[in-house]
Write a protein that holds these residues in place. Structure first.
Motif, PDB file in Angstrom:
ATOM      1  N   LEU A 103     -10.631   1.393   8.391  1.00  0.00           N
ATOM      2  CA  LEU A 103     -10.742   0.830   7.138  1.00  0.00           C
ATOM      3  C   LEU A 103     -12.012  -0.190   6.759  1.00  0.00           C
ATOM      4  CD1 LEU A 103      -7.034  -1.120   7.185  1.00  0.00           C
ATOM      5  CD2 LEU A 103      -7.991   0.659   5.623  1.00  0.00           C
ATOM      6  N   LEU A 104     -12.588  -0.572   7.663  1.00  0.00           N
ATOM      7  CA  LEU A 104     -13.883  -1.188   7.545  1.00  0.00           C
ATOM      8  C   LEU A 104     -14.962   0.090   7.328  1.00  0.00           C
ATOM      9  CD1 LEU A 104     -15.977  -3.696   7.703  1.00  0.00           C
ATOM     10  CD2 LEU A 104     -16.060  -3.073   9.866  1.00  0.00           C
ATOM     11  N   HIS A 105     -14.816   1.146   7.868  1.00  0.00           N
ATOM     12  CA  HIS A 105     -15.665   2.141   7.479  1.00  0.00           C
ATOM     13  C   HIS A 105     -15.488   2.658   6.163  1.00  0.00           C
ATOM     14  CE1 HIS A 105     -18.509   5.551   8.496  1.00  0.00           C
ATOM     15  NE2 HIS A 105     -17.674   6.306   7.925  1.00  0.00           N
ATOM     16  N   LEU A 106     -14.280   2.964   5.600  1.00  0.00           N
ATOM     17  CA  LEU A 106     -13.881   3.340   4.427  1.00  0.00           C
ATOM     18  C   LEU A 106     -14.204   2.546   3.357  1.00  0.00           C
ATOM     19  CD1 LEU A 106     -10.492   5.061   5.218  1.00  0.00           C
ATOM     20  CD2 LEU A 106     -12.706   6.362   4.817  1.00  0.00           C
ATOM     21  N   LEU A 107     -14.018   1.288   3.539  1.00  0.00           N
ATOM     22  CA  LEU A 107     -14.603   0.063   2.661  1.00  0.00           C
ATOM     23  C   LEU A 107     -16.098   0.431   2.403  1.00  0.00           C
ATOM     24  CD1 LEU A 107     -12.111  -2.770   3.431  1.00  0.00           C
ATOM     25  CD2 LEU A 107     -12.493  -1.522   1.205  1.00  0.00           C
ATOM     26  N   GLU A 108     -16.728   0.237   3.710  1.00  0.00           N
ATOM     27  CA  GLU A 108     -18.261   0.206   3.317  1.00  0.00           C
ATOM     28  C   GLU A 108     -18.896   1.682   2.730  1.00  0.00           C
ATOM     29  OE1 GLU A 108     -19.403   0.126   7.516  1.00  0.00           O
ATOM     30  OE2 GLU A 108     -19.365  -2.151   7.461  1.00  0.00           O
ATOM     31  N   VAL A 168       0.692  -1.017  -0.029  1.00  0.00           N
ATOM     32  CA  VAL A 168      -0.101   0.209   0.072  1.00  0.00           C
ATOM     33  C   VAL A 168       0.883   1.177   0.046  1.00  0.00           C
ATOM     34  CG1 VAL A 168      -1.894   1.205   1.218  1.00  0.00           C
ATOM     35  CG2 VAL A 168      -1.696  -1.312   1.263  1.00  0.00           C
ATOM     36  N   ASP A 169       0.648   2.170  -0.982  1.00  0.00           N
ATOM     37  CA  ASP A 169       1.285   3.253  -1.029  1.00  0.00           C
ATOM     38  C   ASP A 169       1.308   4.160   0.508  1.00  0.00           C
ATOM     39  OD1 ASP A 169       0.892   6.727  -2.057  1.00  0.00           O
ATOM     40  OD2 ASP A 169       2.736   5.431  -2.932  1.00  0.00           O
ATOM     41  N   GLN A 170       2.394   4.751   0.780  1.00  0.00           N
ATOM     42  CA  GLN A 170       2.463   5.221   2.034  1.00  0.00           C
ATOM     43  C   GLN A 170       1.698   6.517   2.343  1.00  0.00           C
ATOM     44  OE1 GLN A 170       4.206   4.070   4.825  1.00  0.00           O
ATOM     45  NE2 GLN A 170       3.282   5.773   5.734  1.00  0.00           N
ATOM     46  N   VAL A 171       1.339   7.399   1.240  1.00  0.00           N
ATOM     47  CA  VAL A 171       0.528   8.391   1.136  1.00  0.00           C
ATOM     48  C   VAL A 171      -0.882   7.938   1.526  1.00  0.00           C
ATOM     49  CG1 VAL A 171      -0.508  10.344  -0.098  1.00  0.00           C
ATOM     50  CG2 VAL A 171       1.839   9.521  -0.514  1.00  0.00           C
ATOM     51  N   LEU A 172      -1.413   6.693   0.717  1.00  0.00           N
ATOM     52  CA  LEU A 172      -2.792   6.306   1.287  1.00  0.00           C
ATOM     53  C   LEU A 172      -2.749   5.934   2.657  1.00  0.00           C
ATOM     54  CD1 LEU A 172      -5.472   5.362   0.450  1.00  0.00           C
ATOM     55  CD2 LEU A 172      -4.329   3.382  -0.288  1.00  0.00           C
ATOM     56  N   ARG A 231      -4.612   7.077   8.268  1.00  0.00           N
ATOM     57  CA  ARG A 231      -4.036   7.025   9.656  1.00  0.00           C
ATOM     58  C   ARG A 231      -4.820   8.346  10.019  1.00  0.00           C
ATOM     59  NH1 ARG A 231       0.834   5.283   9.413  1.00  0.00           N
ATOM     60  NH2 ARG A 231       0.063   3.451  10.097  1.00  0.00           N
ATOM     61  N   ARG A 232      -4.689   9.470   9.388  1.00  0.00           N
ATOM     62  CA  ARG A 232      -5.338  10.875   9.701  1.00  0.00           C
ATOM     63  C   ARG A 232      -6.907  10.593   9.864  1.00  0.00           C
ATOM     64  NH1 ARG A 232      -1.783  12.685   5.478  1.00  0.00           N
ATOM     65  NH2 ARG A 232      -3.667  12.982   4.124  1.00  0.00           N
ATOM     66  N   VAL A 233      -7.562   9.902   9.151  1.00  0.00           N
ATOM     67  CA  VAL A 233      -8.958   9.814   9.232  1.00  0.00           C
ATOM     68  C   VAL A 233      -9.241   9.253  10.736  1.00  0.00           C
ATOM     69  CG1 VAL A 233     -11.013   8.427   8.498  1.00  0.00           C
ATOM     70  CG2 VAL A 233      -9.564   9.675   6.878  1.00  0.00           C
ATOM     71  N   ALA A 234      -8.368   7.973  10.764  1.00  0.00           N
ATOM     72  CA  ALA A 234      -8.427   7.234  12.220  1.00  0.00           C
ATOM     73  C   ALA A 234      -8.315   8.282  13.251  1.00  0.00           C
ATOM     74  CB  ALA A 234      -7.692   5.939  12.208  1.00  0.00           C
ATOM     75  N   ASP A 235      -7.214   8.929  13.347  1.00  0.00           N
ATOM     76  CA  ASP A 235      -6.923   9.998  14.189  1.00  0.00           C
ATOM     77  C   ASP A 235      -8.058  11.035  14.433  1.00  0.00           C
ATOM     78  OD1 ASP A 235      -4.431   8.557  14.865  1.00  0.00           O
ATOM     79  OD2 ASP A 235      -3.274   9.911  13.780  1.00  0.00           O
ATOM     80  N   ALA A 236      -8.439  11.651  13.492  1.00  0.00           N
ATOM     81  CA  ALA A 236      -9.414  12.464  13.598  1.00  0.00           C
ATOM     82  C   ALA A 236     -10.814  12.027  14.050  1.00  0.00           C
ATOM     83  CB  ALA A 236      -9.731  13.215  12.100  1.00  0.00           C
ATOM     84  N   ARG A 237     -11.202  10.755  13.989  1.00  0.00           N
ATOM     85  CA  ARG A 237     -12.483  10.138  14.281  1.00  0.00           C
ATOM     86  C   ARG A 237     -12.349   9.532  15.770  1.00  0.00           C
ATOM     87  NH1 ARG A 237     -14.974  12.852  10.817  1.00  0.00           N
ATOM     88  NH2 ARG A 237     -15.560  12.025   8.698  1.00  0.00           N
ATOM     89  N   GLY A 238     -10.815   9.022  16.262  1.00  0.00           N
ATOM     90  CA  GLY A 238     -10.473   8.580  17.324  1.00  0.00           C
ATOM     91  C   GLY A 238     -11.041   6.940  17.092  1.00  0.00           C
ATOM     92  N   TRP A 239     -10.780   6.542  16.075  1.00  0.00           N
ATOM     93  CA  TRP A 239     -11.158   5.121  15.719  1.00  0.00           C
ATOM     94  C   TRP A 239      -9.636   4.401  15.525  1.00  0.00           C
ATOM     95  CZ3 TRP A 239     -14.480   6.100  10.557  1.00  0.00           C
ATOM     96  CH2 TRP A 239     -15.753   6.817  10.961  1.00  0.00           C
ATOM     97  N   THR A 240      -9.853   2.893  15.801  1.00  0.00           N
ATOM     98  CA  THR A 240      -8.751   2.234  15.526  1.00  0.00           C
ATOM     99  C   THR A 240      -8.345   2.015  13.805  1.00  0.00           C
ATOM    100  OG1 THR A 240     -10.097   0.075  15.260  1.00  0.00           O
ATOM    101  CG2 THR A 240      -9.346   0.948  17.359  1.00  0.00           C
ATOM    102  N   LEU A 241      -7.489   1.503  13.568  1.00  0.00           N
ATOM    103  CA  LEU A 241      -7.124   1.415  11.926  1.00  0.00           C
ATOM    104  C   LEU A 241      -8.063   0.387  11.362  1.00  0.00           C
ATOM    105  CD1 LEU A 241      -3.333   1.750  11.554  1.00  0.00           C
ATOM    106  CD2 LEU A 241      -4.996   3.384  10.671  1.00  0.00           C
ATOM    107  N   PRO A 242      -8.431  -0.700  12.096  1.00  0.00           N
ATOM    108  CA  PRO A 242      -9.207  -1.981  11.520  1.00  0.00           C
ATOM    109  C   PRO A 242     -10.745  -1.051  11.301  1.00  0.00           C
ATOM    110  CG  PRO A 242      -7.752  -2.852  13.283  1.00  0.00           C
ATOM    111  CD  PRO A 242      -7.549  -1.384  13.400  1.00  0.00           C
ATOM    112  N   ARG A 243     -11.184  -0.456  12.360  1.00  0.00           N
ATOM    113  CA  ARG A 243     -12.443   0.040  12.365  1.00  0.00           C
ATOM    114  C   ARG A 243     -12.371   1.276  11.167  1.00  0.00           C
ATOM    115  NH1 ARG A 243     -15.775   3.983  16.353  1.00  0.00           N
ATOM    116  NH2 ARG A 243     -17.591   4.123  15.554  1.00  0.00           N
TER     117      ARG A 243
END
Length: 87
Positions: free
Chosen positions: A32-37, A9-13, A18-30
């Motif tokens: 990724l699941l949200h972004l995929l959905e 996976v490209d480091q930029v992606l 990771r920025r989305v996870a930090d901003a939302r206070g989510w774990t990385l798996p959560r």
């Protein structure tokens, strides 16, 4: 639940996720699941934006409040150029 592993996976992606996870206070798996959905909804749907019930109600209330603003000549003229008489 099925485990999904991403390779190469490209480091930029990764940083964006990771920025989305930090901003939302989510774990990385959560995250990724949200972004995929959400991404699947975009590709499977008709491309239109859909609001959930609470978002829709808030938007409708805001629009109703805007419609209650009295029409006055000062406020209504903001950003408009007065017509010039034709000579």
């Amino acid at each position: 639940m099925t485990e999904i592993v991403l390779h190469d996976v490209d480091q930029v992606l990764v940083d964006r996720i990771r920025r989305v996870a930090d901003a939302r206070g989510w774990t990385l798996p959560r995250t990724l699941l949200h972004l995929l959905e959400q991404g699947l909804h975009v590709y499977e749907g008709d491309g239109r934006v859909h609001f959930d019930n609470s978002e829709s109600e808030v938007l409708q209330a805001a629009l109703a409040a805007l419609q209650e603003i009295p029409d006055d000549h000062g406020f209504a003229m903001i950003g408009k150029v007065p017509e010039q008489p034709v000579s």
